[in-house]
Motif scaffolding. Structure first.
Motif, PDB file in Angstrom:
ATOM      1  N   LEU A 256      32.472  39.152  52.769  1.00 43.79           N
ATOM      2  CA  LEU A 256      33.190  38.530  53.886  1.00 43.79           C
ATOM      3  C   LEU A 256      32.404  37.444  54.625  1.00 43.79           C
ATOM      4  O   LEU A 256      32.977  36.398  54.939  1.00 43.79           O
ATOM      5  CB  LEU A 256      33.678  39.606  54.864  1.00 43.79           C
ATOM      6  N   PRO A 257      31.099  37.629  54.916  1.00 42.43           N
ATOM      7  CA  PRO A 257      30.406  36.549  55.634  1.00 42.43           C
ATOM      8  C   PRO A 257      30.422  35.234  54.856  1.00 42.43           C
ATOM      9  O   PRO A 257      30.677  34.176  55.418  1.00 42.43           O
ATOM     10  CB  PRO A 257      28.977  37.083  55.791  1.00 42.43           C
ATOM     11  N   VAL A 258      30.189  35.326  53.548  1.00 44.12           N
ATOM     12  CA  VAL A 258      30.191  34.123  52.710  1.00 44.12           C
ATOM     13  C   VAL A 258      31.604  33.556  52.601  1.00 44.12           C
ATOM     14  O   VAL A 258      31.850  32.360  52.797  1.00 44.12           O
ATOM     15  CB  VAL A 258      29.645  34.456  51.297  1.00 44.12           C
ATOM     16  N   LEU A 259      32.540  34.437  52.310  1.00 44.12           N
ATOM     17  CA  LEU A 259      33.924  34.017  52.091  1.00 44.12           C
ATOM     18  C   LEU A 259      34.510  33.386  53.349  1.00 44.12           C
ATOM     19  O   LEU A 259      35.213  32.370  53.282  1.00 44.12           O
ATOM     20  CB  LEU A 259      34.733  35.248  51.677  1.00 44.12           C
ATOM     21  N   ALA A 260      34.212  33.968  54.490  1.00 45.18           N
ATOM     22  CA  ALA A 260      34.758  33.431  55.740  1.00 45.18           C
ATOM     23  C   ALA A 260      34.265  31.996  55.952  1.00 45.18           C
ATOM     24  O   ALA A 260      35.036  31.120  56.366  1.00 45.18           O
ATOM     25  CB  ALA A 260      34.358  34.318  56.922  1.00 45.18           C
ATOM     26  N   GLY A 261      32.992  31.768  55.654  1.00 45.64           N
ATOM     27  CA  GLY A 261      32.453  30.415  55.789  1.00 45.64           C
ATOM     28  C   GLY A 261      33.156  29.430  54.863  1.00 45.64           C
ATOM     29  O   GLY A 261      33.549  28.329  55.272  1.00 45.64           O
ATOM     30  N   GLN A 262      33.351  29.848  53.602  1.00 44.70           N
ATOM     31  CA  GLN A 262      34.036  28.979  52.633  1.00 44.70           C
ATOM     32  C   GLN A 262      35.456  28.678  53.090  1.00 44.70           C
ATOM     33  O   GLN A 262      35.923  27.533  53.039  1.00 44.70           O
ATOM     34  CB  GLN A 262      34.070  29.657  51.264  1.00 44.70           C
ATOM     35  N   VAL A 263      36.146  29.707  53.529  1.00 44.60           N
ATOM     36  CA  VAL A 263      37.554  29.531  53.928  1.00 44.60           C
ATOM     37  C   VAL A 263      37.640  28.658  55.173  1.00 44.60           C
ATOM     38  O   VAL A 263      38.521  27.806  55.297  1.00 44.60           O
ATOM     39  CB  VAL A 263      38.227  30.905  54.140  1.00 44.60           C
ATOM     40  N   ARG A 264      36.691  28.855  56.102  1.00 43.21           N
ATOM     41  CA  ARG A 264      36.690  28.027  57.314  1.00 43.21           C
ATOM     42  C   ARG A 264      36.555  26.545  56.958  1.00 43.21           C
ATOM     43  O   ARG A 264      37.290  25.699  57.466  1.00 43.21           O
ATOM     44  CB  ARG A 264      35.551  28.459  58.246  1.00 43.21           C
ATOM     45  N   ARG A 265      35.586  26.262  56.056  1.00 42.94           N
ATOM     46  CA  ARG A 265      35.386  24.865  55.663  1.00 42.94           C
ATOM     47  C   ARG A 265      36.621  24.306  54.971  1.00 42.94           C
ATOM     48  O   ARG A 265      37.043  23.184  55.225  1.00 42.94           O
ATOM     49  CB  ARG A 265      34.160  24.750  54.742  1.00 42.94           C
ATOM     50  N   GLN A 266      37.230  25.154  54.111  1.00 40.66           N
ATOM     51  CA  GLN A 266      38.423  24.690  53.404  1.00 40.66           C
ATOM     52  C   GLN A 266      39.568  24.422  54.378  1.00 40.66           C
ATOM     53  O   GLN A 266      40.240  23.390  54.292  1.00 40.66           O
ATOM     54  CB  GLN A 266      38.831  25.732  52.349  1.00 40.66           C
ATOM     55  N   LEU A 267      39.775  25.350  55.305  1.00 38.65           N
ATOM     56  CA  LEU A 267      40.847  25.169  56.289  1.00 38.65           C
ATOM     57  C   LEU A 267      40.610  23.900  57.110  1.00 38.65           C
ATOM     58  O   LEU A 267      41.517  23.091  57.310  1.00 38.65           O
ATOM     59  CB  LEU A 267      40.926  26.381  57.232  1.00 38.65           C
ATOM     60  N   ASP A 268      39.388  23.731  57.566  1.00 39.39           N
ATOM     61  CA  ASP A 268      39.081  22.547  58.370  1.00 39.39           C
ATOM     62  C   ASP A 268      39.327  21.274  57.559  1.00 39.39           C
ATOM     63  O   ASP A 268      39.893  20.299  58.072  1.00 39.39           O
ATOM     64  CB  ASP A 268      37.626  22.589  58.861  1.00 39.39           C
ATOM     65  N   GLY A 269      38.933  21.314  56.278  1.00 45.60           N
ATOM     66  CA  GLY A 269      39.141  20.149  55.413  1.00 45.60           C
ATOM     67  C   GLY A 269      40.613  19.828  55.216  1.00 45.60           C
ATOM     68  O   GLY A 269      41.004  18.675  54.999  1.00 45.60           O
ATOM     69  N   LEU A 270      41.448  20.876  55.306  1.00 49.13           N
ATOM     70  CA  LEU A 270      42.892  20.675  55.141  1.00 49.13           C
ATOM     71  C   LEU A 270      43.564  20.340  56.478  1.00 49.13           C
ATOM     72  O   LEU A 270      44.781  20.236  56.557  1.00 49.13           O
ATOM     73  CB  LEU A 270      43.531  21.941  54.549  1.00 49.13           C
ATOM     74  N   GLY A 271      42.763  20.213  57.503  1.00 55.86           N
ATOM     75  CA  GLY A 271      43.315  19.881  58.814  1.00 55.86           C
ATOM     76  C   GLY A 271      43.788  21.082  59.609  1.00 55.86           C
ATOM     77  O   GLY A 271      44.297  20.946  60.726  1.00 55.86           O
ATOM     78  N   ALA A 272      43.622  22.284  59.033  1.00 53.49           N
ATOM     79  CA  ALA A 272      44.091  23.505  59.708  1.00 53.49           C
ATOM     80  C   ALA A 272      42.977  24.056  60.587  1.00 53.49           C
ATOM     81  O   ALA A 272      42.544  25.210  60.435  1.00 53.49           O
ATOM     82  CB  ALA A 272      44.561  24.527  58.676  1.00 53.49           C
ATOM     83  N   THR A 273      42.529  23.248  61.520  1.00 55.38           N
ATOM     84  CA  THR A 273      41.353  23.614  62.314  1.00 55.38           C
ATOM     85  C   THR A 273      41.651  24.732  63.306  1.00 55.38           C
ATOM     86  O   THR A 273      40.752  25.415  63.779  1.00 55.38           O
ATOM     87  CB  THR A 273      40.821  22.385  63.085  1.00 55.38           C
TER      88      THR A 273
END
Lengths: 431, 431
Positions: A256-273
């Motif tokens: 989860l710590p790793v995955l959450a970071g990846q998902v956060r970056r992906q969401l932010d990159g998609l504009g879903a900040t």
């Protein structure tokens, strides 16, 4: 008639029969509910279930069907059945209220009545408090670890179906934001929450279909579960379907710590900040603390919550500490059993605080009132007086009580590490 | 109306709403309840709670009060409320029965219906089986350790007041002789037992008075609790009061193996050679085994029983394993979540046995029927067919099923030591 009368141990009725026969049933008696110790390594315990105890005492009546059953099974004799038919608790109950902290020896509940009336409540009162306080004690460690991030109670499926409702109540008292349990919403007014499981994704021909159906039904503010197949692909689909205003995604597996970071970056990159990340995979207070630095916006907690995170019961006991002798005078009593000796006499407690308001001791006076140093705080309140319930409060008040009581503790007591009780228990003998 | 409808997670209703809206709610679906693994070190699990699940499904109806509540809280929309108003489970349930053993992957319960009907049962079914099977699994280890000596369930006070009733039922299925819980006696017909607590002794001016009152009320066949003050003095008083025909004495503290030997010699010396010794101090399966050589005649078990002896929940999950596609054909489905992947497809199991009748494997066929080697035993039975309950059995039948199933296991599986599952789980793929 809803009755709690048989949520009782057989021996309470046989003791009643024997004491009615020799007259000792009517001796004035004081029973106390307390824990000899906290679960190993825990720094404090959280009282919970008092509101349910008071409901249960009101419903503790022996109706015709119950009496007929006891007669047919030969549990007790006819005079005892007659006495039970008229039973209604007429004594006093004092005690700590929901959300208060307790420590070894704290007189959490004091029941004063005749022996007959007080002994009958033993099992029911212990069942409720041993369960609810165990859950609240674990839950408080989780909300402390979570800090400002909300915790969501979702453990119903891992515990008895009625215990689940009580667990949701205890979690709410301990600061959880909401529960998945609908009956807890109905019975206790707790906010309920939930959106979809993996089954919903698998029901559909594609993940896209599933997300589209959920967003159509629940709006883009919903939480989409993104770990059924491939997380990155699911996050992309989720934002594609719901738009950048998607409420949240949920992760229920993986690192989860790793995955959450990846998902956060992906969401932010998609504009879903503004899209939040909720995590829910077998969390306990340690896992929650381990996610403090990860970009997580909420914790769903299940198994660890409803099982008390390793301590599913508090070990509260209910002991006779004083009773009238033949002449009517109240006499302190205590058993001397090896390793299980108890302190006789009625007890009253306060929380000693230094001038800064920090708790320094649980002071328990035996047979009198504890000396107040000026900054101290009394702990018990009247709950039932002459058989009439005098205490009833919304759960939000219990929540506030716990928050305040935790703030009083020395700072290190809120760490998760194992240790001694946060404050010592000090007995004051009457002069 | 007694209803179990809200003993449900919020998300089951939101999934229902979303799937009703896009029509997938009516897809034929197969859900399976299984455990990914046994609790660490355990050799087998005991299925329990199936009878309660079937009761709960019958009571799973949404009445007016429930629907009004859901509407007021805005849990689901109007079409969903309309659908719920007419809800009655019309599908099929197959599964293992109470007292059967299970192993990792065993398809303990298979629910086949529309998605809408089957998804609604998830939390309720899991709650009941996760609790009851956890208790039965611990209880079976205790009765195995106790051998021919009776075990008495007395843990009500250490668990939620309704969980206590279910725990007594589970213990009885696992071979316990009786329970202290009166409601378990009423609801499930389990024998109840109990005599007196320390409070009864302390209520009286002397231990002699207390014993005399108890014997007068309950007869010399009663069980006298002899560790309130001094054990040797109490045993002498007990025999003096009740005579050498005293039924039993109970020890609730101290070094039990040593104490039991001392008390046995003292009783024999007093001529009370038929007086039994019951022990009850925080026993678990290991303590019971440790008393095998001591002159003990019965074990009262409390905390360890109702908390599953370290494993208060089984970890059963309820997963969609197959559902109809757009064309109506049933398609196996499985999630791929990290560490939580599942095996798609409907499963059928049998217990493989060698010619001597000893179990050698849990054989699980995916999508078809397992091949019977000739000595094997099918494990599932129809429980609900087209919404009609077709299974109901007395608890004594469940008790017998467990005894037989345990006898089938390899001998070493009944040791208490930690190990792998007693038999391996073998998957057979359809040809």
């Amino acid at each position: 008639m809803t009755t709690t009368a048989l949520l009782t141990d057989h021996y309470e009725l046989t003791m009643l029969q024997a004491s009615l026969a020799d007259g000792t049933a009517h001796r004035r008696s004081v029973f106390e509910l307390f824990a000899r110790r906290l679960p190993d390594g825990r720094r404090y315990g959280v009282v919970c279930g008092v509101g349910r105890v008071l409901d249960a005492i009101e419903d503790f009546r022996f109706g015709d069907a119950t009496l007929t059953h006891l007669q047919e099974r030969g549990v007790v004799d006819a005079p005892t059945l007659d006495w039970l038919a008229g039973f209604r608790f007429t004594g006093d109950v004092h005690g700590y209220r929901d959300g208060e902290l307790y420590f070894p020896g704290s007189p959490v509940l004091v029941v004063e009545s005749t022996f007959a009336e007080a002994v009958l409540l033993e099992t029911l009162v212990l069942s409720i408090l041993n369960h609810d306080a165990a859950i609240a004690s674990a839950a408080a460690r989780m909300t402390v670890a979570a800090g400002d991030r909300p915790c969501i109670e979702m453990g119903s499926r891992r515990t008895h179906e009625q215990a689940a409702v009580a667990a949701a109540r205890a979690a709410y008292v301990a600061g959880f934001a909401s529960t998945s349990n609908l009956e807890a919403g109905r019975r206790h007014g707790i906010p309920t929450a939930g959106t979809a499981a993996h089954a919903f994704t698998m029901l559909h021909d594609t993940e896209h279909d599933a997300f589209a159906a959920q967003v159509a039904a629940l709006g883009p503010g919903t939480t989409l579960l993104v770990d059924t197949y491939d997380v990155a692909a699911a996050v992309e689909t989720a934002v594609e379907v719901a738009g950048p205003g998607l409420g949240a995604v949920r992760l229920d597996s993986g690192d989860l710590p790793v995955l959450a970071g990846q998902v956060r970056r992906q969401l932010d990159g998609l504009g879903a900040t503004g899209t939040r990340i909720i995590v829910t995979s077998d969390l306990d207070e340690y896992a929650i603390a381990g996610l403090a630095a990860a970009p997580v916006d909420g914790y769903g907690v299940g198994t660890a919550l409803v099982t008390g995170s390793g301590h599913p019961t508090c070990g509260f006991v209910y002991k006779l500490v004083a009773r009238a002798g033949a002449d009517g005078t109240l006499v302190p009593v205590a058993k001397k059993s090896q390793d299980k000796a108890s302190v006789g006499g009625r007890k009253t407690a306060l929380r000693r605080r230094d001038p800064s308001g920090t708790a320094t001791a649980e002071v328990i006076a035996v047979g009198g009132s504890p000396h107040d140093d000026g900054d101290d705080r009394p702990l018990a309140a009247p709950l039932v007086v002459d058989g009439e319930r005098v205490h009833d409060e919304p759960l939000t008040v219990s929540r506030d009580r716990l928050r305040t009581a935790l703030e009083e503790l020395p700072l290190q007591a809120k760490q998760l590490s194992r240790g001694e009780p946060a404050i010592p228990t000090v007995y004051e003998q009457e002069d």
